[in-house]
Write a protein that holds these residues in place. Structure first.
Motif, mmCIF file in Angstrom:
data_model
loop_
_atom_site.group_PDB
_atom_site.id
_atom_site.type_symbol
_atom_site.label_atom_id
_atom_site.label_comp_id
_atom_site.label_asym_id
_atom_site.label_seq_id
_atom_site.Cartn_x
_atom_site.Cartn_y
_atom_site.Cartn_z
ATOM 1 N N VAL A 193 0.802 -1.212 -0.144
ATOM 2 C CA VAL A 193 0.004 -0.033 -0.113
ATOM 3 C C VAL A 193 0.971 1.224 0.190
ATOM 4 O O VAL A 193 0.681 2.217 -0.930
ATOM 5 N N ASN A 194 1.612 1.267 0.951
ATOM 6 C CA ASN A 194 2.369 2.538 1.141
ATOM 7 C C ASN A 194 3.419 2.858 -0.012
ATOM 8 O O ASN A 194 3.795 3.857 -0.278
ATOM 9 N N LEU A 206 1.294 6.985 5.257
ATOM 10 C CA LEU A 206 0.952 5.705 5.750
ATOM 11 C C LEU A 206 -0.538 5.651 5.238
ATOM 12 O O LEU A 206 -1.362 6.251 6.019
ATOM 13 N N GLY A 207 -1.089 4.664 4.511
ATOM 14 C CA GLY A 207 -2.263 4.548 4.211
ATOM 15 C C GLY A 207 -3.489 4.229 5.347
ATOM 16 O O GLY A 207 -2.825 3.282 6.176
ATOM 17 N N GLY A 208 -4.507 4.735 5.202
ATOM 18 C CA GLY A 208 -5.389 4.249 6.439
ATOM 19 C C GLY A 208 -5.288 5.304 7.713
ATOM 20 O O GLY A 208 -4.647 6.206 7.478
ATOM 21 N N SER A 209 -5.352 4.773 8.989
ATOM 22 C CA SER A 209 -5.505 5.395 9.939
ATOM 23 C C SER A 209 -4.052 5.481 10.545
ATOM 24 O O SER A 209 -3.190 4.481 11.078
ATOM 25 N N GLY A 210 -3.421 6.546 10.613
ATOM 26 C CA GLY A 210 -2.139 6.556 11.031
ATOM 27 C C GLY A 210 -1.594 7.450 12.094
ATOM 28 O O GLY A 210 -0.383 8.121 12.131
ATOM 29 N N ASN A 211 -2.632 7.628 13.085
ATOM 30 C CA ASN A 211 -2.133 8.645 14.025
ATOM 31 C C ASN A 211 -1.320 7.935 15.040
ATOM 32 O O ASN A 211 -0.141 8.705 15.614
ATOM 33 N N PHE A 212 -1.140 6.685 15.166
ATOM 34 C CA PHE A 212 -0.005 5.909 15.905
ATOM 35 C C PHE A 212 1.285 5.978 15.287
ATOM 36 O O PHE A 212 2.327 5.815 16.188
ATOM 37 N N ILE A 256 1.834 12.131 5.662
ATOM 38 C CA ILE A 256 0.538 11.987 4.982
ATOM 39 C C ILE A 256 -0.171 10.781 5.412
ATOM 40 O O ILE A 256 0.392 9.658 5.276
ATOM 41 N N THR A 257 -1.452 11.014 5.823
ATOM 42 C CA THR A 257 -2.260 9.862 6.290
ATOM 43 C C THR A 257 -3.627 10.188 6.390
ATOM 44 O O THR A 257 -3.983 10.982 5.673
ATOM 45 N N SER A 258 -4.326 9.570 7.594
ATOM 46 C CA SER A 258 -5.566 9.827 7.497
ATOM 47 C C SER A 258 -6.392 9.459 9.159
ATOM 48 O O SER A 258 -5.566 9.166 9.869
ATOM 49 N N ASP A 259 -7.553 9.861 9.300
ATOM 50 C CA ASP A 259 -8.149 9.836 10.444
ATOM 51 C C ASP A 259 -7.338 10.216 11.773
ATOM 52 O O ASP A 259 -7.517 9.741 13.014
ATOM 53 N N GLY A 306 -7.615 11.695 4.064
ATOM 54 C CA GLY A 306 -8.890 10.982 4.258
ATOM 55 C C GLY A 306 -8.489 9.596 4.080
ATOM 56 O O GLY A 306 -7.717 9.040 3.242
ATOM 57 N N HIS A 307 -9.281 8.668 4.519
ATOM 58 C CA HIS A 307 -8.945 7.244 4.825
ATOM 59 C C HIS A 307 -9.031 6.651 3.325
ATOM 60 O O HIS A 307 -8.158 6.040 2.639
ATOM 61 N N TYR A 308 -10.082 6.836 2.617
ATOM 62 C CA TYR A 308 -10.293 6.245 1.380
ATOM 63 C C TYR A 308 -9.436 6.613 0.443
ATOM 64 O O TYR A 308 -8.870 6.044 -0.624
ATOM 65 N N GLU A 309 -8.971 7.993 0.370
ATOM 66 C CA GLU A 309 -8.379 8.688 -0.413
ATOM 67 C C GLU A 309 -6.660 8.113 -0.390
ATOM 68 O O GLU A 309 -5.931 8.069 -1.351
#
Length: 364
Positions: free
Chosen positions: A109-110, A284-290, A304-307, A326-329
Motif C-alpha cells: 500500500v505505502n 501511511l495509508g489508512g488510520s495513521g495517528n499512531f 501523509i495519512t488519515s483519521d 482521508g482514509h479512502y483517498e
C-alpha cells in the motif's frame, strides 16, 4: 485456474502472516479449490460490489478491507455485513481480503502511495517485529554447497540488498546408529566421526516450511540435525508506513496542492505550516495517528495519512506537517496495485478493476 492460484500470487508479495494480530485476512468466504471464472478487485466489499461481480461474471472478489472483521453469531441480514455474506454465499462468490498483510509489504500500500507521489529512496517507517528466523544445520563437507544452494533458492540468506548470505564453520560431528537406523555414512552400532560444515542462514518466518523442506530434501542424513531460532533483529523490508523523498523540495503550499491533486482528495486537514520546504515525506495509508512520532523520528518534513483527531494534530510539535487526506483517498490506489500484481502473473485471465466508489464519506 483455482482460487488458490490467485491467492498464492498475492501472498508471494504479501504473506498473510505479515498481517496484524487484530486483522482478519485470507479467504473469508469460499473454497480454495473452486475454479475461478473471473476476479473483481475492490477496496471494500459491499452489496453494490457483489452486484458488479455478478454482472461481470466474477466469482472471486479480492478486497483490500475484510467484510468480516469480527465474529458473526447470526446471519439474518440485519446489517450490511450480514447482507453481503448472505448474498455472496447465495451467488457462489468467494471473498478474499489482504488488508494489513499488504500494508506491511515493501511492495504494498505505502509503496504505491510513494509511486503515485513520485517519492524516491523509500524505506519502511515502522519495521515489523519478530519476522526473522535463523536456521543452523550441520552438513557433511561434500554436501554443504548443494544444501546451501537449495536454501538460497527458497529465499533463505537474504539480508537487505544482499542474497546468498550464510555463515559456515568447519568441524566434525559424531553419531552412533542403532539397529533400526539406515545410516548413509558409518555403520550400525559404531561411533562415526564425519567432517561437517555448520551452515547458518537467516530467513523470513513465512518461508519456514519451505526452507525446512528444502533442507530435508537435500541433506544426505537420515536424521537431520537443525535449530530454528526466532530473532529480535529488525527486518527493514517488512513493516507499515514508508518514508521517501522528492527529487526537488517543494514549498509547503505547493506541496499540499500537489498532494490534493495527485491523491484526488477534496479536502486536506493539516497541522500548522512551518515556513520550510518539503523534501522528505512519510506516508501511511489508512488510520495513521499512531505513527506521528515515528515520522518525526525519521526526520520527515511532512506526514501523509488519515483519521487524525483534533488533539493529535498537536503532536506535530512544529517539527513537521501532518496532512490528513482521508482514509479512502489514502488507500484508493491499492486496488490498482492488486490488479497490476495479478495481471502480470496471469496476463490472459479476467482480472477486473472495480469501478465502484466505496468511500462512505461525502464532502459538501
Amino acid at each position: 485456474m483455482k482460487i488458490k492460484d490467485i491467492t498464492n500470487c498475492i501472498e508471494a508479495i504479501a504473506p498473510l502472516n505479515y498481517a496484524e494480530d487484530f486483522d482478519n485476512v485470507g479467504l473469508l468466504i469460499g473454497s480454495y479449490i473452486t475454479e475461478v471464472s473471473g476476479v473483481l478487485v475492490t477496496l471494500d466489499t459491499l452489496e453494490v460490489t457483489l452486484d458488479e461481480a455478478i454482472e461481470k461474471n466474477c466469482n472471486l472478489i479480492v478486497s483490500f478491507h475484510p467484510i468480516i472483521f469480527s465474529g458473526l453469531k447470526k446471519l439474518n441480514g440485519k446489517n450490511y455485513v450480514e447482507r453481503v455474506v448472505l448474498k455472496a454465499i447465495k451467488n457462489n462468490i468467494a471473498i478474499y481480503a489482504i488488508h494489513t498483510a499488504l500494508d506491511n509489504s515493501f511492495q504494498g500500500v505505502n509503496a504505491k502511495i510513494c509511486e503515485v507521489l513520485g517519492l524516491k529512496n523509500r524505506k519502511v517507517l515502522i519495521p515489523k517485529k519478530n519476522t526473522l528466523k535463523k536456521l543452523i544445520t550441520y552438513v557433511p563437507t561434500k554436501n554443504a554447497e548443494s544444501v546451501r544452494n537449495a536454501l538460497f533458492k527458497l529465499g533463505a540468506g537474504n539480508i537487505g540488498n544482499y542474497d546468498q548470505c550464510s555463515y559456515n564453520t568447519e568441524g566434525f560431528g559424531t553419531y552412533r546408529a542403532n539397529e533400526n537406523a539406515n545410516p548413509v555414512l558409518g555403520k550400525k552400532g559404531q561411533t562415526h566421526t564425519e567432517n561437517e560444515v555448520l551452515i547458518s542462514v537467516i530467513f523470513e518466518k513465512h518461508k519456514q516450511a519451505n526452507v525446512i523442506q528444502a533442507l530435508l530434501n537435500t541433506h544426505p542424513y537420515e536424521e537431520v540435525a537443525y535449530d530454528i531460532i526466532s530473532l529480535d533483529n529488525i527486518n527493514k523490508e517488512i513493516g507499515i508506513g514508508m518514508v521517501g523523498e522528492f527529487d526537488k523540495p517543494k514549498n509547503e503550499t505547493d506541496f499540499l496542492q500537489f498532494v490534493k491533486k495527485t491523491m484526488q482528495t477534496k479536502c486536506i486537514r493539516h497541522s500548522k505550516l512551518l515556513g520550510k520546504s518539503i523534501k522528505k515525506v512519510a506516508v501511511l495509508g489508512g488510520s495513521g495517528n499512531f505513527a506521528i512520532n515515528n515520522a518525526i523520528h525519521a526526520k520527515a518534513d511532512a506526514y501523509i495519512t488519515s483519521d487524525i483527531k483534533y488533539h493529535e494534530f498537536y503532536k506535530a510539535e512544529n517539527k513537521l506537517i501532518i496532512a490528513d487526506i482521508g482514509h479512502y483517498e489514502s488507500e484508493q490506489f491499492t486496488k490498482n496495485l492488486i490488479v497490476d500484481i495479478l495481471t502480470k502473473k496471469f496476463p490472459n485471465f479476467a482480472v477486473v478493476l472495480s469501478n465502484k466508489n466505496t468511500n462512505p464519506i461525502y464532502y459538501l
